[in-house]
Write a protein that holds these residues in place. Structure first.
Motif, PDB file in Angstrom:
ATOM      1  N   ASP A  57      31.051  49.002  42.324  1.00  0.00           N
ATOM      2  CA  ASP A  57      31.032  48.206  41.101  1.00  0.00           C
ATOM      3  C   ASP A  57      32.354  48.328  40.353  1.00  0.00           C
ATOM      4  O   ASP A  57      32.836  47.362  39.756  1.00  0.00           O
ATOM      5  CB  ASP A  57      29.853  48.578  40.202  1.00  0.00           C
ATOM      6  N   MET A  58      32.999  49.483  40.422  1.00  0.00           N
ATOM      7  CA  MET A  58      34.304  49.682  39.799  1.00  0.00           C
ATOM      8  C   MET A  58      35.362  48.853  40.526  1.00  0.00           C
ATOM      9  O   MET A  58      36.246  48.262  39.901  1.00  0.00           O
ATOM     10  CB  MET A  58      34.678  51.159  39.834  1.00  0.00           C
ATOM     11  N   VAL A  59      35.254  48.764  41.852  1.00  0.00           N
ATOM     12  CA  VAL A  59      36.170  47.938  42.633  1.00  0.00           C
ATOM     13  C   VAL A  59      35.973  46.464  42.262  1.00  0.00           C
ATOM     14  O   VAL A  59      36.949  45.739  42.034  1.00  0.00           O
ATOM     15  CB  VAL A  59      35.969  48.152  44.151  1.00  0.00           C
ATOM     16  N   ALA A  60      34.730  46.021  42.185  1.00  0.00           N
ATOM     17  CA  ALA A  60      34.438  44.637  41.809  1.00  0.00           C
ATOM     18  C   ALA A  60      35.010  44.327  40.429  1.00  0.00           C
ATOM     19  O   ALA A  60      35.630  43.275  40.214  1.00  0.00           O
ATOM     20  CB  ALA A  60      32.928  44.383  41.834  1.00  0.00           C
ATOM     21  N   GLU A  61      34.837  45.244  39.493  1.00  0.00           N
ATOM     22  CA  GLU A  61      35.386  45.067  38.151  1.00  0.00           C
ATOM     23  C   GLU A  61      36.913  44.974  38.204  1.00  0.00           C
ATOM     24  O   GLU A  61      37.520  44.161  37.512  1.00  0.00           O
ATOM     25  CB  GLU A  61      34.952  46.233  37.266  1.00  0.00           C
ATOM     26  N   GLY A  62      37.535  45.793  39.042  1.00  0.00           N
ATOM     27  CA  GLY A  62      38.992  45.769  39.203  1.00  0.00           C
ATOM     28  C   GLY A  62      39.496  44.469  39.786  1.00  0.00           C
ATOM     29  O   GLY A  62      40.551  43.956  39.386  1.00  0.00           O
ATOM     30  N   ILE A  63      38.745  43.903  40.734  1.00  0.00           N
ATOM     31  CA  ILE A  63      39.133  42.612  41.321  1.00  0.00           C
ATOM     32  C   ILE A  63      39.060  41.527  40.252  1.00  0.00           C
ATOM     33  O   ILE A  63      39.978  40.703  40.123  1.00  0.00           O
ATOM     34  CB  ILE A  63      38.237  42.280  42.537  1.00  0.00           C
ATOM     35  N   MET A  64      38.005  41.533  39.461  1.00  0.00           N
ATOM     36  CA  MET A  64      37.873  40.537  38.395  1.00  0.00           C
ATOM     37  C   MET A  64      38.969  40.723  37.346  1.00  0.00           C
ATOM     38  O   MET A  64      39.539  39.748  36.849  1.00  0.00           O
ATOM     39  CB  MET A  64      36.483  40.605  37.773  1.00  0.00           C
ATOM     40  N   LEU A  65      39.310  41.964  37.032  1.00  0.00           N
ATOM     41  CA  LEU A  65      40.393  42.261  36.097  1.00  0.00           C
ATOM     42  C   LEU A  65      41.728  41.758  36.647  1.00  0.00           C
ATOM     43  O   LEU A  65      42.545  41.190  35.913  1.00  0.00           O
ATOM     44  CB  LEU A  65      40.445  43.771  35.836  1.00  0.00           C
ATOM     45  N   ALA A  66      41.940  41.949  37.936  1.00  0.00           N
ATOM     46  CA  ALA A  66      43.183  41.472  38.560  1.00  0.00           C
ATOM     47  C   ALA A  66      43.290  39.952  38.463  1.00  0.00           C
ATOM     48  O   ALA A  66      44.374  39.416  38.206  1.00  0.00           O
ATOM     49  CB  ALA A  66      43.250  41.916  40.025  1.00  0.00           C
ATOM     50  N   TYR A  67      42.190  39.239  38.649  1.00  0.00           N
ATOM     51  CA  TYR A  67      42.226  37.783  38.502  1.00  0.00           C
ATOM     52  C   TYR A  67      42.635  37.401  37.078  1.00  0.00           C
ATOM     53  O   TYR A  67      43.398  36.465  36.885  1.00  0.00           O
ATOM     54  CB  TYR A  67      40.874  37.147  38.847  1.00  0.00           C
ATOM     55  N   ARG A  68      42.138  38.134  36.077  1.00  0.00           N
ATOM     56  CA  ARG A  68      42.459  37.815  34.680  1.00  0.00           C
ATOM     57  C   ARG A  68      43.877  38.220  34.304  1.00  0.00           C
ATOM     58  O   ARG A  68      44.571  37.503  33.601  1.00  0.00           O
ATOM     59  CB  ARG A  68      41.473  38.510  33.736  1.00  0.00           C
ATOM     60  N   LYS A  69      44.318  39.387  34.752  1.00  0.00           N
ATOM     61  CA  LYS A  69      45.584  39.959  34.283  1.00  0.00           C
ATOM     62  C   LYS A  69      46.774  39.710  35.210  1.00  0.00           C
ATOM     63  O   LYS A  69      47.897  39.610  34.753  1.00  0.00           O
ATOM     64  CB  LYS A  69      45.440  41.470  34.061  1.00  0.00           C
ATOM     65  N   VAL A  70      46.536  39.662  36.518  1.00  0.00           N
ATOM     66  CA  VAL A  70      47.619  39.525  37.483  1.00  0.00           C
ATOM     67  C   VAL A  70      47.868  38.060  37.832  1.00  0.00           C
ATOM     68  O   VAL A  70      49.000  37.661  38.062  1.00  0.00           O
ATOM     69  CB  VAL A  70      47.326  40.348  38.765  1.00  0.00           C
ATOM     70  N   GLY A  71      46.816  37.254  37.831  1.00  0.00           N
ATOM     71  CA  GLY A  71      46.961  35.848  38.193  1.00  0.00           C
ATOM     72  C   GLY A  71      47.076  35.673  39.697  1.00  0.00           C
ATOM     73  O   GLY A  71      48.127  35.309  40.212  1.00  0.00           O
ATOM     74  N   ILE A  72      46.021  35.933  40.398  1.00  0.00           N
ATOM     75  CA  ILE A  72      46.024  35.890  41.863  1.00  0.00           C
ATOM     76  C   ILE A  72      46.097  34.448  42.354  1.00  0.00           C
ATOM     77  O   ILE A  72      45.309  33.609  41.936  1.00  0.00           O
ATOM     78  CB  ILE A  72      44.767  36.584  42.416  1.00  0.00           C
ATOM     79  N   GLN A  73      47.054  34.174  43.247  1.00  0.00           N
ATOM     80  CA  GLN A  73      47.210  32.850  43.845  1.00  0.00           C
ATOM     81  C   GLN A  73      47.065  32.884  45.356  1.00  0.00           C
ATOM     82  O   GLN A  73      47.470  31.944  46.027  1.00  0.00           O
ATOM     83  CB  GLN A  73      48.574  32.254  43.480  1.00  0.00           C
ATOM     84  N   LYS A  74      46.538  33.942  45.879  1.00  0.00           N
ATOM     85  CA  LYS A  74      46.303  34.092  47.318  1.00  0.00           C
ATOM     86  C   LYS A  74      44.802  34.224  47.537  1.00  0.00           C
ATOM     87  O   LYS A  74      44.079  34.713  46.677  1.00  0.00           O
ATOM     88  CB  LYS A  74      46.990  35.356  47.849  1.00  0.00           C
ATOM     89  N   PRO A  75      44.331  33.813  48.704  1.00  0.00           N
ATOM     90  CA  PRO A  75      42.912  34.028  49.011  1.00  0.00           C
ATOM     91  C   PRO A  75      42.585  35.526  49.019  1.00  0.00           C
ATOM     92  O   PRO A  75      43.409  36.344  49.423  1.00  0.00           O
ATOM     93  CB  PRO A  75      42.747  33.435  50.411  1.00  0.00           C
ATOM     94  N   VAL A  76      41.380  35.850  48.563  1.00  0.00           N
ATOM     95  CA  VAL A  76      40.923  37.244  48.546  1.00  0.00           C
ATOM     96  C   VAL A  76      39.594  37.314  49.293  1.00  0.00           C
ATOM     97  O   VAL A  76      38.659  36.584  48.975  1.00  0.00           O
ATOM     98  CB  VAL A  76      40.750  37.769  47.101  1.00  0.00           C
ATOM     99  N   VAL A  77      39.540  38.196  50.286  1.00  0.00           N
ATOM    100  CA  VAL A  77      38.342  38.442  51.081  1.00  0.00           C
ATOM    101  C   VAL A  77      37.881  39.853  50.741  1.00  0.00           C
ATOM    102  O   VAL A  77      38.680  40.784  50.747  1.00  0.00           O
ATOM    103  CB  VAL A  77      38.638  38.310  52.594  1.00  0.00           C
ATOM    104  N   VAL A  78      36.591  39.994  50.426  1.00  0.00           N
ATOM    105  CA  VAL A  78      36.070  41.276  49.955  1.00  0.00           C
ATOM    106  C   VAL A  78      34.891  41.728  50.811  1.00  0.00           C
ATOM    107  O   VAL A  78      33.975  40.955  51.074  1.00  0.00           O
ATOM    108  CB  VAL A  78      35.598  41.168  48.484  1.00  0.00           C
ATOM    109  N   ARG A  79      34.925  42.995  51.194  1.00  0.00           N
ATOM    110  CA  ARG A  79      33.789  43.634  51.862  1.00  0.00           C
ATOM    111  C   ARG A  79      33.583  44.984  51.201  1.00  0.00           C
ATOM    112  O   ARG A  79      34.487  45.828  51.173  1.00  0.00           O
ATOM    113  CB  ARG A  79      34.103  43.801  53.348  1.00  0.00           C
ATOM    114  N   LEU A  80      32.428  45.168  50.578  1.00  0.00           N
ATOM    115  CA  LEU A  80      32.108  46.407  49.866  1.00  0.00           C
ATOM    116  C   LEU A  80      30.969  47.148  50.561  1.00  0.00           C
ATOM    117  O   LEU A  80      29.926  46.570  50.817  1.00  0.00           O
ATOM    118  CB  LEU A  80      31.682  46.117  48.420  1.00  0.00           C
ATOM    119  N   ARG A  81      31.171  48.441  50.826  1.00  0.00           N
ATOM    120  CA  ARG A  81      30.138  49.308  51.377  1.00  0.00           C
ATOM    121  C   ARG A  81      30.271  50.664  50.707  1.00  0.00           C
ATOM    122  O   ARG A  81      31.374  51.169  50.558  1.00  0.00           O
ATOM    123  CB  ARG A  81      30.317  49.524  52.885  1.00  0.00           C
TER     124      ARG A  81
END
Length: 167
Positions: A57-81
């Protein structure tokens, strides 16, 4: 390193590799995206978490934060276990961001390779400014920043392998 091995065995290659460590926070993940996306060879970000200490959940929060703060323009593929994976997967699934989420690692790796070879961008319009050296100096010494930038993770188009080795 299993991530890189599987990518290679499936016909892809890694432009970079970054291990966030066992106690990654959402801010660590955001900073990781800044480092990774500063590399122009990066075509797709593959986030492969198999964590015990790292909370999904912390990783998911970090990914969402990166979208807001970093401005991601590349595709992102996520696998969480791992720890809190159900919550992390739910957060990713409901966030409304242009993410490609998978339960199976091999499926995630194949999607990342396919996106890298196709050169596809996410549908959302976002901007990105690479981190300045002052930004990196706040986290690392300049030689460590260069090493970390060299070992940041990403997927390159098949056949374009990095000559930088992780330190």
């Amino acid at each position: 390193m299993n991530t890189v091995d599987v990518l290679t065995s499936l016909g892809g290659s890694a432009a970079n590799f970054l291990d966030t460590g066992g106690k990654a926070t959402s801010d660590t993940i955001k900073t990781s995206f800044s480092l990774i996306l500063a590399d122009p060879r990066v075509k797709v970000v593959l986030v492969n978490i198999f964590g015990g200490l790292t909370l999904c959940d912390m990783v998911a929060e970090g990914i969402m934060l990166a979208y807001r703060k970093v401005g991601i323009q590349k595709p992102v593929v996520v696998r969480l276990r791992g720890t809190n994976e159900e919550l992390g997967q739910k957060m990713i699934g409901e966030c409304g961001l242009p993410l490609h989420a998978f339960d199976d690692f091999e499926e995630a790796a194949l999607k990342a390779i396919k996106l890298a070879k196709a050169g596809r961008m996410p549908t959302a319009s976002m901007s990105f400014t690479p981190p300045s050296s002052k930004f990196l100096d706040g986290f690392l010494s300049s030689s460590d920043a260069r090493k970390t930038t060299q070992s940041a993770t990403e997927i390159a188009e098949g056949g374009k392998e990095s000559t930088n080795e992780a330190t």
